[in-house]
Design an enzyme around this catalytic site. Structure first.
Site, PDB file in Angstrom:
ATOM      1  N   ILE A   1      34.932  43.210  37.995  1.00 43.82           N
ATOM      2  CA  ILE A   1      35.843  42.062  38.015  1.00 43.82           C
ATOM      3  C   ILE A   1      37.073  42.585  38.748  1.00 43.82           C
ATOM      4  O   ILE A   1      37.588  43.661  38.447  1.00 43.82           O
ATOM      5  CB  ILE A   1      36.149  41.559  36.586  1.00 43.82           C
ATOM      6  CG1 ILE A   1      37.181  40.423  36.569  1.00 43.82           C
ATOM      7  CG2 ILE A   1      36.614  42.668  35.663  1.00 43.82           C
ATOM      8  CD1 ILE A   1      37.335  39.761  35.173  1.00 43.82           C
ATOM      9  N   SER A   2      37.533  41.847  39.748  1.00 41.95           N
ATOM     10  CA  SER A   2      38.621  42.338  40.606  1.00 41.95           C
ATOM     11  C   SER A   2      39.922  42.500  39.820  1.00 41.95           C
ATOM     12  O   SER A   2      40.124  41.879  38.776  1.00 41.95           O
ATOM     13  CB  SER A   2      38.860  41.375  41.758  1.00 41.95           C
ATOM     14  OG  SER A   2      37.661  41.121  42.446  1.00 41.95           O
TER      15      SER A   2
END
Ligand code: SAH
Length: 216
Positions: free
Chosen positions: A61-62
């Site tokens: 997840i960025s």
């Protein structure tokens, strides 16, 4: 004792402001989405750290700053139809869905897609439509798109995605560069057959890969 997540979220929003996120709609969308829902339970206390975190299927997840930055640079409004390639946890999609009219999001790992779909439903994000498939091909049945966001890095911009961008002023934000090289966020703006390219921020993303994966 750890601080409540809500307090940590406010601190994160302050950091995003200091780092140059100025679009109030984007900040409000980040403020409205519970990132802890999109990460593994054991990382819950880190939900509002400004860091990328591991999710299933070896993906990430960025970092919240990158989510906010890419969303801001995409210039989304509530009349737009948006395509996201790389649903992953669903977090970026949830943020986008609060800013656009309809979001179409594609993921090539089945377990990730199933989990994201369940979350979108649980959170009542009814304007999101999902597809388990190869996002390098875009989503021809739904094209053209006002905006396209790709959240995995490609060596070059997939031709099919360029074709599916709206002709008058369609915008795509995409990380470009090989895994071993420095990647950059590109912003591509279409006017007819003309594609203007701006090179924005240096970044590090997982690769954009073709085909689909039924892993568990
Ligand atoms: N937007 C995500 C980021 C996930 S990382 C989030 O907010 O969590 C990038 C994702 O892109 C991974 O889940 C990876 O499986 C997916 N991906 C890579 N290549 C793809 C392709 N060709 N089609 C669809 N998804 C792809």
């Amino acid at each position: 004792m750890s601080e409540p997540l809500e307090e940590k979220k406010q601190q994160l929003l302050n950091i995003l402001r200091m780092e140059g996120i100025h679009d109030e709609n984007v900040l409000a969308a980040i403020g409205a989405v519970k990132r802890e829902k999109f990460i593994p339970d054991y990382l819950r206390q880190q939900a509002y750290e400004n860091a990328a975190l591991p999710i299933e299927s070896g993906q990430t997840i960025s970092q919240p700053y990158i989510v906010a930055y890419m969303t801001q640079e995409l210039k989304v409004d509530n009349k737009m139809k948006v395509l996201e390639v790389g649903t992953g946890s669903g977090y970026q999609g949830a943020v986008l869905s609060r800013l656009c009219r309809r979001l179409f999001t594609v993921e090539r790992h089945l377990p990730l897609m199933q989990r994201a779909e369940a979350l979108f439903k649980e959170l009542g994000l009814l304007n999101i439509t999902t597809l388990f498939g190869d996002g390098m091909k875009g989503w021809p049945e739904q094209a053209p798109f006002d905006r396209i966001m790709v959240t995995a890095a490609a060596d070059k911009v997939p031709e099919k995605l360029l074709e599916q961008l709206k002709e008058d002023g369609g915008i795509m934000v995409i990380p470009i560069g090989a895994q071993e090289e420095t990647q950059h966020i590109y912003r591509i703006t279409r006017q007819g057959d003309d594609f203007e390219t701006e090179v924005l921020l240096p970044v590090k993303f997982v690769p954009l890969l073709g085909g689909i994966v039924h892993d568990s």
